[in-house]
Design an enzyme around this catalytic site. Structure first.
Site, PDB file in Angstrom:
ATOM      1  N   SER A 241       1.657   7.714   5.007  1.00 14.02           N
ATOM      2  CA  SER A 241       0.676   7.859   3.922  1.00 14.02           C
ATOM      3  C   SER A 241      -0.396   8.868   4.319  1.00 14.02           C
ATOM      4  O   SER A 241      -0.630   9.120   5.501  1.00 14.02           O
ATOM      5  CB  SER A 241       0.020   6.508   3.632  1.00 14.02           C
TER       6      SER A 241
HETATM    7  C1  SAM Z   1       4.334   4.509   2.434  1.00 10.35           C
HETATM    8  S1  SAM Z   1       5.566   3.918   3.496  1.00 10.35           S
HETATM    9  C2  SAM Z   1       4.614   3.080   4.749  1.00 10.35           C
HETATM   10  C3  SAM Z   1       3.787   3.947   5.613  1.00 10.35           C
HETATM   11  C4  SAM Z   1       3.535   3.357   6.967  1.00 10.35           C
HETATM   12  N1  SAM Z   1       2.624   2.242   6.922  1.00 10.35           N
HETATM   13  C5  SAM Z   1       3.137   4.389   7.983  1.00 10.35           C
HETATM   14  O1  SAM Z   1       2.112   4.195   8.666  1.00 10.35           O
HETATM   15  O2  SAM Z   1       3.840   5.377   8.128  1.00 10.35           O
HETATM   16  C6  SAM Z   1       6.268   2.529   2.618  1.00 10.35           C
HETATM   17  C7  SAM Z   1       7.327   1.833   3.404  1.00 10.35           C
HETATM   18  O3  SAM Z   1       7.585   0.592   2.777  1.00 10.35           O
HETATM   19  C8  SAM Z   1       8.932   0.286   3.020  1.00 10.35           C
HETATM   20  N2  SAM Z   1       9.343  -0.787   2.096  1.00 10.35           N
HETATM   21  C9  SAM Z   1       9.651  -0.709   0.771  1.00 10.35           C
HETATM   22  N3  SAM Z   1       9.950  -1.919   0.294  1.00 10.35           N
HETATM   23  C10 SAM Z   1       9.816  -2.795   1.307  1.00 10.35           C
HETATM   24  C11 SAM Z   1       9.987  -4.196   1.424  1.00 10.35           C
HETATM   25  N4  SAM Z   1      10.349  -4.963   0.395  1.00 10.35           N
HETATM   26  N5  SAM Z   1       9.770  -4.754   2.640  1.00 10.35           N
HETATM   27  C12 SAM Z   1       9.410  -4.014   3.696  1.00 10.35           C
HETATM   28  N6  SAM Z   1       9.229  -2.677   3.647  1.00 10.35           N
HETATM   29  C13 SAM Z   1       9.430  -2.072   2.465  1.00 10.35           C
HETATM   30  C14 SAM Z   1       9.640   1.611   2.821  1.00 10.35           C
HETATM   31  O4  SAM Z   1      10.918   1.607   3.435  1.00 10.35           O
HETATM   32  C15 SAM Z   1       8.652   2.565   3.471  1.00 10.35           C
HETATM   33  O5  SAM Z   1       8.989   2.794   4.799  1.00 10.35           O
END
Ligand code: SAM
Length: 409
Positions: free
Chosen positions: A74
């Site tokens: 992000s």
């Molecule tokens: C914006 S990214 C997160 C950024 C992260 N916190 C970082 O520091 O890089 C969103 C993440 O949420 C994950 N995601 C989506 N749905 C999810 C779920 N139901 N449970 C866990 N992770 C999920 C995606 O695979 C993705 O890697």
């Protein structure tokens, strides 16, 4: 001899990024600042140039099959603001949902210190592997990275003092509150009627109440909690759509004819500043049929009366007709604040009537709503909380979400 300048060291780029976040008002708390100066973000996005790691944009690491990102780091500004909302203390046990690159988990590990504990969970195995590598490379191997669906939290390391969700959620599932301490806090980008805010939730009397909320946009959560918005294409030849949230039913065929009718457009003589537009969105969203109009280049240039933003506008539909907002620059305020005059544009057989209804809602906001700058979100168990008249209410799978407004206290 090469004339190329020596590359700027990552540490210097990182400090510049943090200095700018402070100057722009996205970062205030010294402990969060120290974490952001300390964690080498570039090690979590090894496939891009170091300069891109320290720019103010998100970094896509895993493109999705539909052209939208599946995972990304992000943007630093929203990372900082959400960490400030979370209020992590040394020794805390924290769960992050959405491990992504592992960067935010490393910041959390920095904040909880040696006596705390961080668990981060991601739904995709390849993302989990990459997060583990980044965390190990940056010296945060103590973070537990789990592969699973964050809808169910991670009971193995509960209870948590803090839960932070870094993917867009549509609801607050029971596992999160079950796994949180009584005085714990959840920070989650929550979507209501297509409007997403990062909200810091704490327990009230049998429900969650937001302590703060900020504008944001996030990749939607997948898995059991996934609730897609529906999209109606309004014409085949140009990219213009309505996007509807919260399982509203719609007849795409009926709406498909709306653009055959001439535009019914009026300027209202009602002005708003950029910051007023934030709570105005929630006011408008109390209307049945609230949705968003999405329009790309050719649609805006070729045929539509210009919507509010580059992506489109807030809108309202009713069966075979839709109306959306327009705005134009008005003279600036005495202190230089930008001011916009609002307008309404409708297409469809009932264009004039719908434009009148939206206009009336905007005029009510002008008379009564403008002063209601105190906006908060309550998350109640489904089927509870009945004193909701006049407020925005969204029925979710597990909860009833209410957005309330009041005069600033
Ligand atoms: C914006 S990214 C997160 C950024 C992260 N916190 C970082 O520091 O890089 C969103 C993440 O949420 C994950 N995601 C989506 N749905 C999810 C779920 N139901 N449970 C866990 N992770 C999920 C995606 O695979 C993705 O890697």
């Amino acid at each position: 001899m090469s004339l190329d300048a020596a590359p700027t060291p990552p540490e210097e780029l990182r400090n510049t990024m943090v200095d700018q976040l402070i100057a722009w008002g996205s970062l205030h708390i010294p402990r969060v600042e120290a974490a952001m100066r300390g964690v080498p973000r570039h090690l979590f996005v090894p496939d891009v140039a170091v300069e891109a790691a320290y720019a103010h944009d998100g970094v896509i690491t895993h493109p999705g099959a539909d052209g939208r990102p599946r995972s990304m780091a992000s943007a630093p500004g929203i990372v900082a603001q959400m960490l400030e909302q979370l209020d992590v203390q040394p020794g805390h046990r924290v769960l992050e949902i959405g491990a992504g690159t592992g960067y935010n988990a490393a910041l959390l590990a920095h904040l909880v210190g040696p006596d705390g504990h961080v668990t981060t969970i991601d739904i995709d195995g390849d993302v989990v592997d990459a997060a583990r590598s980044g965390l190990a490379a940056a010296g945060y191997g103590s973070v537990h990275v789990i592969c699973g669906d964050g809808e169910y939290g991670y009971p193995g390391h509960a209870p948590y003092d803090r839960i932070i969700v870094t993917a867009g959620a549509w609801d607050v599932p029971p596992a999160w509150s079950d796994q949180l301490t009584m005085d714990g806090r959840i920070v989650v980008p929550l979507r209501v009627r297509g409007l997403t805010r990062s909200v810091a939730l704490e327990r009230g009397n049998g429900f969650w109440r937001s302590r703060s909320m900020i504008y944001c946009g996030f990749i939607p959560m997948r898995g059991a909690g996934y609730c897609p918005e529906s999209t109606v294409r309004l014409r085949d030849d140009i990219e213009v759509f309505l996007r509807l949230d919260d399982r509203q039913s719609v007849d795409p065929e009926a709406l498909g004819g709306a653009l055959k009718h001439p535009a019914c457009h009026t300027w209202l003589g009602v002005n708003a500043t950029e910051s007023e537009l934030g709570h105005f969105e929630f006011w408008l969203a109390t209307m049945d049929g609230f949705c968003r109009l999405l329009a790309r280049g050719d649609a805006i240039e070729g045929m539509l009366v210009e919507p509010m933003y580059r992506w489109g506008s807030m809108a309202v539909f009713d069966l075979d007709t839709f109306a959306y907002l327009t705005m134009r620059e008005a003279p600036r305020g005495d202190d230089g604040t930008r001011i916009f005059e609002l307008g309404v544009c409708a297409y469809g057989p009932q264009g004039e009537q719908l434009a009148d209804r939206v206009t009336e809602q905007i005029r009510r906001w002008d008379r009564h709503g403008r002063s209601l700058t105190n906006t908060w979100i309550e998350v109640h168990p489904a089927g509870t909380a009945t004193d909701v008249a006049g407020h925005l209410v969204a029925e979710k799978r597990h909860t009833r979400i209410i957005i309330r407004t009041a005069p600033a206290s």
